[in-house]
Motif scaffolding. Structure first.
Motif, PDB file in Angstrom:
ATOM      1  N   GLY A   1      -1.037   6.225  -0.014  1.00 18.58           N
ATOM      2  CA  GLY A   1      -1.920   7.421  -0.222  1.00 18.58           C
ATOM      3  C   GLY A   1      -3.568   7.322  -0.381  1.00 18.58           C
ATOM      4  N   THR A   2      -3.897   6.060   0.062  1.00 19.96           N
ATOM      5  CA  THR A   2      -5.410   6.142  -0.340  1.00 19.96           C
ATOM      6  C   THR A   2      -6.038   5.977   1.300  1.00 19.96           C
ATOM      7  OG1 THR A   2      -5.091   3.570  -0.268  1.00 19.96           O
ATOM      8  CG2 THR A   2      -5.221   4.746  -2.459  1.00 19.96           C
ATOM      9  N   CYS A   3      -5.566   5.897   2.499  1.00 18.68           N
ATOM     10  CA  CYS A   3      -6.302   5.413   3.497  1.00 18.68           C
ATOM     11  C   CYS A   3      -6.395   6.590   4.260  1.00 18.68           C
ATOM     12  CB  CYS A   3      -5.985   4.396   4.342  1.00 18.68           C
ATOM     13  SG  CYS A   3      -4.381   4.882   5.285  1.00 18.68           S
ATOM     14  N   GLY A   4      -5.648   7.593   4.337  1.00 21.50           N
ATOM     15  CA  GLY A   4      -5.558   8.966   5.051  1.00 21.50           C
ATOM     16  C   GLY A   4      -5.315   8.849   6.399  1.00 21.50           C
ATOM     17  N   THR A   5      -4.941   7.673   6.868  1.00 15.86           N
ATOM     18  CA  THR A   5      -4.327   7.443   8.253  1.00 15.86           C
ATOM     19  C   THR A   5      -3.019   8.488   8.495  1.00 15.86           C
ATOM     20  OG1 THR A   5      -5.044   5.082   8.154  1.00 15.86           O
ATOM     21  CG2 THR A   5      -3.535   5.860  10.124  1.00 15.86           C
ATOM     22  N   CYS A   6      -2.101   8.525   7.742  1.00 20.70           N
ATOM     23  CA  CYS A   6      -0.888   9.282   8.120  1.00 20.70           C
ATOM     24  C   CYS A   6      -1.065  10.902   7.982  1.00 20.70           C
ATOM     25  CB  CYS A   6       0.306   8.975   7.023  1.00 20.70           C
ATOM     26  SG  CYS A   6      -0.222   9.612   5.472  1.00 20.70           S
TER      27      CYS A   6
ATOM     28  N   HIS B   1      -0.005   5.180  10.404  1.00 18.58           N
ATOM     29  CA  HIS B   1       0.040   4.799   8.928  1.00 18.58           C
ATOM     30  C   HIS B   1      -0.741   3.485   8.882  1.00 18.58           C
ATOM     31  CE1 HIS B   1       3.297   2.262  10.084  1.00 18.58           C
ATOM     32  NE2 HIS B   1       2.997   1.618   9.227  1.00 18.58           N
ATOM     33  N   SER B   2      -1.286   3.390   7.595  1.00 24.39           N
ATOM     34  CA  SER B   2      -1.778   2.176   7.504  1.00 24.39           C
ATOM     35  C   SER B   2      -1.306   1.617   5.811  1.00 24.39           C
ATOM     36  CB  SER B   2      -3.269   1.910   7.450  1.00 24.39           C
ATOM     37  OG  SER B   2      -3.877   0.811   7.220  1.00 24.39           O
ATOM     38  N   CYS B   3      -2.157   2.164   4.740  1.00 23.57           N
ATOM     39  CA  CYS B   3      -1.974   1.510   3.507  1.00 23.57           C
ATOM     40  C   CYS B   3      -0.612   2.022   2.841  1.00 23.57           C
ATOM     41  CB  CYS B   3      -2.785   2.220   2.684  1.00 23.57           C
ATOM     42  SG  CYS B   3      -2.670   3.959   2.315  1.00 23.57           S
ATOM     43  N   THR B   4       0.034   2.969   3.337  1.00 19.91           N
ATOM     44  CA  THR B   4       1.487   3.417   2.912  1.00 19.91           C
ATOM     45  C   THR B   4       1.462   3.818   1.374  1.00 19.91           C
ATOM     46  OG1 THR B   4       2.654   1.389   2.177  1.00 19.91           O
ATOM     47  CG2 THR B   4       2.547   2.154   4.438  1.00 19.91           C
TER      48      THR B   4
ATOM     49  N   LEU C   1      -0.135  14.209   2.961  1.00 20.82           N
ATOM     50  CA  LEU C   1       0.055  12.536   3.166  1.00 20.82           C
ATOM     51  C   LEU C   1       1.639  12.254   3.440  1.00 20.82           C
ATOM     52  CD1 LEU C   1      -2.652  11.135   0.809  1.00 20.82           C
ATOM     53  CD2 LEU C   1      -3.046  11.507   3.512  1.00 20.82           C
TER      54      LEU C   1
ATOM     55  N   CYS D   1       3.092   9.608   3.801  1.00 23.14           N
ATOM     56  CA  CYS D   1       3.308   8.277   3.177  1.00 23.14           C
ATOM     57  C   CYS D   1       3.777   8.670   1.651  1.00 23.14           C
ATOM     58  CB  CYS D   1       2.574   7.350   3.302  1.00 23.14           C
ATOM     59  SG  CYS D   1       0.948   7.562   2.263  1.00 23.14           S
TER      60      CYS D   1
HETATM   61 FE1  FES Z   1      -2.816   5.542   3.890  1.00 21.26          FE
HETATM   62 FE2  FES Z   1      -0.631   7.494   4.156  1.00 21.26          FE
HETATM   63  S1  FES Z   1      -0.691   5.934   5.147  1.00 21.26           S
HETATM   64  S2  FES Z   1      -2.698   7.496   3.149  1.00 21.26           S
END
Ligand code: FES
Length: 338
Positions: free
Chosen positions: A40-45, A35-38, A75, A77
């Motif tokens: 819903g914008t970065c897509g990492t999760c 995860h990164s942004c938590t 997502l 998060c």
């Molecule tokens: Fe960034 Fe879920 S942690 S979209």
């Protein structure tokens, strides 16, 4: 009713109440879910829903393509589990599996690295393992919220109960102004870790590391671990700073070459150095340095990037312009810690 979320292909599972996001429930269970942004914008999760149902907290369409939505990506998060859920999180299969530890510690040392970056050493009551590139959260009584700092060493012989962090002073920032105001050696603090997705994925392709400012910590850590694990891949490391007074760990970074099994190239680059200063190294932004590297490298490498968000975004854009697809970009965006 509580059920569970199962992560494939590893088969690890954790309890889910559906009252909090799947990401938060995974983290609460000590699973190092990417995860990164938590928000819903970065897509990492991003993960694929294999079975079960989820309810979205916000619309996932911002961070997911229409093809991904069709392929049942979600997502975590921004999703609540509705009953038992199975998720495909490919990145987690190789992910370091260190238990999350909550402990206390004491600042036992500090060293000035530049005019505004300090190396801080913390001895913890309960030793724990981390993978190079990961970070911990530090909390000092009386100061607001935890601050995240990457472990600054990845050497195999590092002590298990003493961690070093690089802390950059943020003018007006509560935590760093407190830290820089006087010698804080002896202060007790809370330490939680390890967290983070910036660990070296196994692969044979070349590795491109890019660091800016105090973003050097996790990259230095990854490089030291790669050296000690005898990772046989080509590495290029670009370190961006403003001027010579912002450079540090230059000798350590250059010296890595001597012990490297394959090729290792280190390029420090200065963006605001006076033209007549005598600096004979690279000048410009890290993206200028990357533009001068072989396209073949830029389109085949795995990239590990850490520094201020604007720098990380610029590098991501530059690499994705050459290669829109693929999970080759791994980053930590260092926000100034207030
Ligand atoms: Fe960034 Fe879920 S942690 S979209």
């Amino acid at each position: 009713t509580p059920t569970s979320v199962t992560i494939l292909p590893s088969g690890r599972s954790f309890p889910a109440t559906g009252k909090d996001s799947i990401l938060n429930e995974a983290l609460a269970a000590g699973i190092p879910f990417p995860h990164s942004c938590t928000v819903g914008t970065c897509g990492t999760c991003k993960s694929r829903l294999i079975s079960g149902k989820v309810r979205e907290i916000t619309d996932a369409a911002i961070a997911l393509s229409s093809q991904e939505l069709k392929d049942r990506y979600i997502l975590p998060c921004q999703s609540l589990a509705r009953g038992a859920v199975e998720l495909d999180v490919a990145d987690l299969a190789d992910m370091p599996d260190h238990p999350l530890v909550h402990t206390d510690g004491e600042m036992v040392g500090k060293r000035g690295l530049t005019h505004d970056i300090l190396e801080v050493t913390v001895r913890v009551d309960e030793p724990f393992e981390y993978s190079a590139g990961q970070y911990a959260e530090l909390t000092v009584d009386g100061l607001s919220g935890p601050r995240s700092y990457s472990f600054a060493t990845g050497a195999a012989d590092r002590p298990k109960d003493e961690f070093t962090f690089f802390v950059r002073r943020t003018p007006g920032g509560e935590f760093t102004e407190w830290l820089f105001a006087e010698d804080r050696t002896g202060t007790r603090l809370g330490v939680v870790g390890p967290f983070g997705n910036l660990w070296l994925r196994p692969s044979a392709v070349p590795v491109l590391c890019v660091a800016g400012g105090s973003g050097l910590a996790p990259i230095k850590s990854i490089l030291e671990a790669a050296r000690d694990d005898d990772v046989r891949r080509d590495f290029v490391f670009v370190f961006g700073a403003r001027s010579t007074r912002d450079l540090y760990c230059l000798e350590e970074s250059a010296a890595l070459a001597g012990s490297w099994g394959t090729s290792y190239t280190f390029v420090p680059a200065l963006s605001e150095e006076a033209p007549d200063s005598g600096w004979s190294g690279a000048r410009g932004m890290v993206t200028d340095v990357l533009a001068g590297l072989p396209t073949e490298l830029l389109t085949s490498c795995d990239a590990y990037v850490c520094g201020p968000p604007a720098m990380v975004d610029a590098v991501e854009q530059q690499l994705r312009a050459l290669r829109p697809e693929g999970n080759f970009f791994h980053a930590d965006r260092f926000l100034d810690k207030k």
